[in-house]
Scaffold this motif. Sequence first.
Motif, mmCIF file in Angstrom:
data_model
loop_
_atom_site.group_PDB
_atom_site.id
_atom_site.type_symbol
_atom_site.label_atom_id
_atom_site.label_comp_id
_atom_site.label_asym_id
_atom_site.label_seq_id
_atom_site.Cartn_x
_atom_site.Cartn_y
_atom_site.Cartn_z
ATOM 1 N N GLY A 32 0.717 -1.193 0.028
ATOM 2 C CA GLY A 32 -0.139 -0.031 -0.058
ATOM 3 C C GLY A 32 0.716 1.231 0.063
ATOM 4 N N LEU A 33 1.877 1.452 0.769
ATOM 5 C CA LEU A 33 2.808 2.237 0.912
ATOM 6 C C LEU A 33 3.559 2.254 -0.577
ATOM 7 C CD1 LEU A 33 4.283 2.113 4.476
ATOM 8 C CD2 LEU A 33 2.746 3.983 3.558
ATOM 9 N N GLU A 34 4.272 1.424 -1.147
ATOM 10 C CA GLU A 34 4.718 1.371 -2.423
ATOM 11 C C GLU A 34 3.717 2.173 -3.533
ATOM 12 O OE1 GLU A 34 7.787 0.777 -3.600
ATOM 13 O OE2 GLU A 34 8.291 0.781 -1.307
ATOM 14 N N LEU A 35 2.748 1.513 -3.628
ATOM 15 C CA LEU A 35 1.529 1.978 -4.532
ATOM 16 C C LEU A 35 1.363 3.551 -4.202
ATOM 17 C CD1 LEU A 35 -1.079 -0.702 -4.695
ATOM 18 C CD2 LEU A 35 0.686 -0.154 -6.394
ATOM 19 N N ALA A 36 0.964 3.820 -3.027
ATOM 20 C CA ALA A 36 0.851 5.327 -2.783
ATOM 21 C C ALA A 36 2.020 6.287 -3.034
ATOM 22 C CB ALA A 36 0.570 5.618 -1.199
ATOM 23 N N THR A 37 3.445 5.865 -2.480
ATOM 24 C CA THR A 37 4.353 6.719 -2.933
ATOM 25 C C THR A 37 4.941 6.585 -4.248
ATOM 26 O OG1 THR A 37 5.812 4.890 -2.359
ATOM 27 C CG2 THR A 37 5.256 6.662 -0.435
ATOM 28 N N HIS A 38 4.542 5.835 -5.191
ATOM 29 C CA HIS A 38 4.873 5.781 -6.460
ATOM 30 C C HIS A 38 3.489 5.699 -7.587
ATOM 31 C CE1 HIS A 38 8.405 4.184 -4.402
ATOM 32 N NE2 HIS A 38 8.979 4.701 -5.331
ATOM 33 N N PHE A 39 2.704 6.690 -7.241
ATOM 34 C CA PHE A 39 1.387 6.568 -7.571
ATOM 35 C C PHE A 39 1.233 6.530 -9.087
ATOM 36 C CE2 PHE A 39 -2.775 8.227 -8.667
ATOM 37 C CZ PHE A 39 -3.799 7.255 -7.855
ATOM 38 N N GLU A 40 2.003 7.299 -9.618
ATOM 39 C CA GLU A 40 2.055 7.436 -11.048
ATOM 40 C C GLU A 40 2.379 6.265 -11.804
ATOM 41 O OE1 GLU A 40 3.801 11.031 -12.628
ATOM 42 O OE2 GLU A 40 2.517 12.388 -11.565
ATOM 43 N N GLY A 41 3.521 5.683 -11.462
ATOM 44 C CA GLY A 41 3.941 4.458 -11.929
ATOM 45 C C GLY A 41 3.017 3.318 -11.821
ATOM 46 N N ALA A 42 2.482 3.312 -10.686
ATOM 47 C CA ALA A 42 1.362 2.194 -10.157
ATOM 48 C C ALA A 42 -0.031 2.447 -11.205
ATOM 49 C CB ALA A 42 0.916 2.316 -8.758
ATOM 50 N N GLN A 43 -0.222 3.642 -11.220
ATOM 51 C CA GLN A 43 -1.461 4.135 -12.385
ATOM 52 C C GLN A 43 -1.036 3.529 -13.501
ATOM 53 O OE1 GLN A 43 -2.123 8.365 -12.430
ATOM 54 N NE2 GLN A 43 -4.426 8.095 -12.341
ATOM 55 N N LYS A 44 -0.073 3.700 -14.219
ATOM 56 C CA LYS A 44 0.508 3.100 -15.500
ATOM 57 C C LYS A 44 0.528 1.686 -15.544
ATOM 58 C CE LYS A 44 2.976 7.354 -16.820
ATOM 59 N NZ LYS A 44 4.191 7.669 -17.114
ATOM 60 N N ALA A 45 1.016 1.123 -14.583
ATOM 61 C CA ALA A 45 1.030 -0.270 -14.438
ATOM 62 C C ALA A 45 -0.366 -1.279 -14.418
ATOM 63 C CB ALA A 45 2.107 -0.750 -13.391
ATOM 64 N N MET A 46 -1.125 -0.319 -13.429
ATOM 65 C CA MET A 46 -2.511 -0.973 -13.319
ATOM 66 C C MET A 46 -3.459 -0.693 -14.376
ATOM 67 S SD MET A 46 -2.867 -2.359 -10.257
ATOM 68 C CE MET A 46 -2.351 -2.417 -8.919
ATOM 69 N N ALA A 48 -2.613 -0.899 -17.387
ATOM 70 C CA ALA A 48 -2.059 -1.916 -18.683
ATOM 71 C C ALA A 48 -2.863 -3.389 -18.216
ATOM 72 C CB ALA A 48 -0.553 -2.103 -18.560
ATOM 73 N N LEU A 49 -3.356 -3.308 -16.836
ATOM 74 C CA LEU A 49 -4.128 -4.717 -16.615
ATOM 75 C C LEU A 49 -5.535 -4.326 -16.500
ATOM 76 C CD1 LEU A 49 -1.852 -5.751 -13.499
ATOM 77 C CD2 LEU A 49 -1.937 -6.860 -15.596
ATOM 78 N N GLY A 50 -5.968 -3.048 -17.028
ATOM 79 C CA GLY A 50 -7.344 -2.920 -16.998
ATOM 80 C C GLY A 50 -7.863 -2.170 -15.708
ATOM 81 N N VAL A 51 -7.278 -1.804 -14.688
ATOM 82 C CA VAL A 51 -7.653 -1.467 -13.644
ATOM 83 C C VAL A 51 -7.318 0.000 -13.581
ATOM 84 C CG1 VAL A 51 -7.163 -1.381 -10.994
ATOM 85 C CG2 VAL A 51 -6.782 -3.404 -12.471
#
Length: 166
Positions: A32-46, A48-51
């Motif tokens: 949760g902390l990783e996703l929150a602190t790297h939000f833009e990267g997580a947003q792009k990766a998600m 790509a998975l349709g999330v």
Amino acid sequence: MTPTELAEKLHARDVVLLAGRLLLSLIFVHEGLELATHFEGAQKAMAALGVGTPLLVATIALQLGAGLSVALGILARLGAIGLGLFCLMTASLFHTNFASQNELLHFEKDLAIAGGMFILALSGAGRLAVDRVLIEMMKGRAGSKSETEAAPSESHLSAAGTSLPV
């Protein structure tokens, strides 16, 4: 209560439940902390998975909120159920390519974590939980009031042993 008195009251069950809660919650709080602190990267990766972004934000909130709930023992049963269901959904939605050994391993790990969470939901957080401390404090206050002022105390979902019919 002195540290010696506290140590005498602790049972191995409560220490093991605390260790188990901390180990189970670690992956969720960390992710949760990783996703929150790297939000833009997580947003792009998600994406790509349709999330979409709203589901990403909900995932972060669930991982941090329920992860801390389990770790601290605040509504730990509810947090454990939420994370257990999250693991089942993650396994069935994202880790079903069993031709890949890595995906199969992630599928199995998600199932194992879900099982641990459901066991925790049944057993409760034990005595080493914030809920338990709050209930004891409330009982102390109620005990110091007169009989007519004292409110009935209700046990909390994660404060005691299993209260669910098994």
